[in-house]
Design an enzyme around this catalytic site. Structure first.
Site, PDB file in Angstrom:
ATOM      1  CE  LYS A   1      15.961   7.214  -4.292  1.00 24.59           C
ATOM      2  NZ  LYS A   1      14.992   6.488  -3.447  1.00 24.59           N
TER       3      LYS A   1
ATOM      4  CD  GLU B   1      14.892   7.637  -0.149  1.00 29.50           C
ATOM      5  OE1 GLU B   1      14.751   8.864  -0.061  1.00 29.50           O
ATOM      6  OE2 GLU B   1      14.427   6.967  -1.085  1.00 29.50           O
TER       7      GLU B   1
ATOM      8  CD  GLU C   1       1.682   3.660 -11.522  1.00 31.86           C
ATOM      9  OE1 GLU C   1       0.897   4.585 -11.189  1.00 31.86           O
ATOM     10  OE2 GLU C   1       2.208   2.908 -10.722  1.00 31.86           O
TER      11      GLU C   1
ATOM     12  CB  CYS D   1      -0.698   3.363  -8.494  1.00 29.43           C
ATOM     13  SG  CYS D   1      -0.306   1.735  -9.175  1.00 29.43           S
TER      14      CYS D   1
ATOM     15  CD  GLN E   1       0.733   8.037   2.161  1.00 30.66           C
ATOM     16  OE1 GLN E   1       1.638   8.810   1.825  1.00 30.66           O
ATOM     17  NE2 GLN E   1      -0.366   7.892   1.455  1.00 30.66           N
TER      18      GLN E   1
ATOM     19  CD  GLU F   1      -2.465   8.364  -6.036  1.00 27.62           C
ATOM     20  OE1 GLU F   1      -2.389   7.205  -6.466  1.00 27.62           O
ATOM     21  OE2 GLU F   1      -1.616   9.239  -6.288  1.00 27.62           O
TER      22      GLU F   1
END
Length: 471
Positions: free
Chosen positions: A200, A203, A238, A272, A319, A369
């Site tokens: 997957k 998107e 993760e 990350c 974001q 984060e």
């Protein structure tokens, strides 16, 4: 995500994007059982270029029925007696090497698609993402005929041995920040172990995965891929991090500035592994901040397809807004804004590289984060103090230590509660070394020999030695 070459070397090699690819309609469909399919419900979704805000194309959107079809195809391909299951291990290795060869051939096209779809600079995609993808495939191609069990001494008249078998159908959900690289991190060990895969893609960034589908048709029936979710029996996760870097006064300060800033701003901070908490020993703190600001102001922001660009846009409006909201919280909570802290005027989703000093551990920018180009620089006095502060997080993905003292480097790295610790470097990831986190940064490991354990079942076979057994 450092590899053996540097991005600067790419300029000397004159690596430039080819003419913009025009995806064929079949490349925008769902890839199942080595064939292209339209969505059963006929739905599509747009993929947007974050640098321009312009739609690149519409892609077929898979639904539950499409997922079920993909899983059925993957199960059929992986059932006992199938061509894939009967294939000898070294042949699987040759197929993975062939796929790596094709990625080499399509390297410029894939890097261009990745740059258009994610907004990352073309040279980053070409020399980091593509380089890492190819190396990962070749590394696991070498493992296919070396995955074996053991023989254990047991009681008299018995022999016991183990063998490793594929788990079956593996579902892989790919993030949007490193779409192609994470695709290869997932499929390379899974296929090396003899599994089949349902993919997957995110998107926001499906184009390189779809282009890989077209490449796979040249390799043969190597992977069954679909843009759809699937229930997983075994989960490897993760889940990000709030990664600390500790800079001691005896370190090479210029190098520490460069490495921590690469960690903070690479991929526009959308990694990350982002180096978002920088702890600097008090005697060199002011100089470290000065050098960091000086370097940040020289970062080139612009069109990701322009070779000189080193800083592109954020992935999407959501974001972008989240990052600026956290930046505003840093200002309100009393951190000192040294540079950046705002959007680039008239440039859509671009945000200036941002540095805060005098950051306190209780501030949101020190705890959450951010996933954006924000570097938080904090001061410390003692080694014991900074270890406790660095470990005071729900996350434990990566950490870094900068010092010239080998004993300090060893003791501090041993004390870090993180799955990966870098010493005098940052983002030094290699296909041979395991990657994963402690605490809320996930479970399981990607890469290296350790990743193979996630994709095999261990079977123990115990046999009684007697006259009944004959050749």
């Amino acid at each position: 995500m450092a590899q053996n070459g540097t991005i600067e070397n790419g300029l000397a090699r004159n690596a430039c994007p080819p003419p913009l690819p025009q995806p064929s309609n079949y490349l925008l469909q769902i890839f199942i059982n080595n064939e292209w399919h339209t969505s059963i419900k006929g739905k599509k979704f747009p993929t947007i270029n974050p640098a321009t805000g312009v739609k690149i194309c519409d892609v077929e959107e898979a639904d539950k029925a499409d997922v079920d079809e993909a899983v059925r195809a993957a199960r059929a391909a992986g059932q006992r007696g199938s061509e894939w299951r009967l294939m000898d291990a070294s042949s699987r290795g040759r197929l993975l090497h062939r796929l790596a060869d094709l990625l080499e051939r399509e390297r410029a096209v894939l890097a261009t698609l990745e740059s258009m779809d994610t907004g990352k600079p073309f040279l980053h995609a070409f020399f980091v993402d593509l380089d890492g993808s190819i190396k990962t495939l070749r590394y696991y191609a070498g493992w296919t005929d070396k995955i074996h069990g053991k023989t254990m001494p047991v009681d008299e008249n018995f022999v016991c041995f183990t063998k490793h078998e594929p788990v079956g159908v593996c579902g892989a959900i790919i993030p949007w920040n490193f779409p192609l690289l994470m695709f290869m991190w997932k499929i390379a060990p899974a296929l090396a172990c003899g599994n089949t895969v349902v993919i997957k893609p995110a998107e926001q960034t499906p184009l390189t995965a779809l282009h890989v589908g077209a490449i796979i048709k040249e390799v043969g029936q190597l992977i069954k891929a679909a843009a759809a979710k699937s229930n997983l029996k075994r989960v490897t996760l993760e889940l990000g991090g709030k990664n600390p870097c500790i800079v001691f006064a005896d370190s090479d300060l210029q190098s520490a500035v460069e490495e921590t800033q690469k960690g903070a701003f690479f991929n526009q901070g959308q990694a990350c592994t982002a180096a978002s908490r920088i702890y600097v020993e008090e005697p060199v703190y002011d100089e470290f901040v000065r050098l960091s600001v000086e370097r940040a102001k020289n970062i080139v922001i612009g069109d990701p397809l322009e070779p000189r660009t080193s800083h592109g846009p954020q992935i999407d409006q959501h974001q972008f807004d989240k990052i600026l909201e956290l930046v505003d919280s840093g200002k309100k909570e009393g951190a000192m804004l040294e540079c950046g802290g705002c959007a680039v005027e008239d440039r859509g989703l671009f945000i200036h590289p941002t540095i805060f000093s005098d950051v306190k551990d209780h501030m949101r920018i020190a705890k959450e984060e951010i996933f954006g180009p924000v570097q938080c620089i904090m001061k410390f006095k003692t080694q014991e103090e900074v270890i406790n502060r660095a470990n005071s997080s729900h996350y434990g993905l990566t950490a870094a230590v900068f010092t010239r003292d080998i004993h300090r480097a060893m003791s501090v790295s041993a004390a870090m509660e993180a799955g990966t610790v870098w010493v005098n470097c940052y983002n030094a990831l290699h296909a041979q070394a395991p990657f994963g986190g402690y605490k809320m940064s996930g479970n399981g490991r990607e890469l290296g020999e350790y990743a193979l354990a996630e994709y095999t079942e261990v079977k123990a076979i115990t046999m009684k030695l007697s006259e009944q057994l004959t050749l």
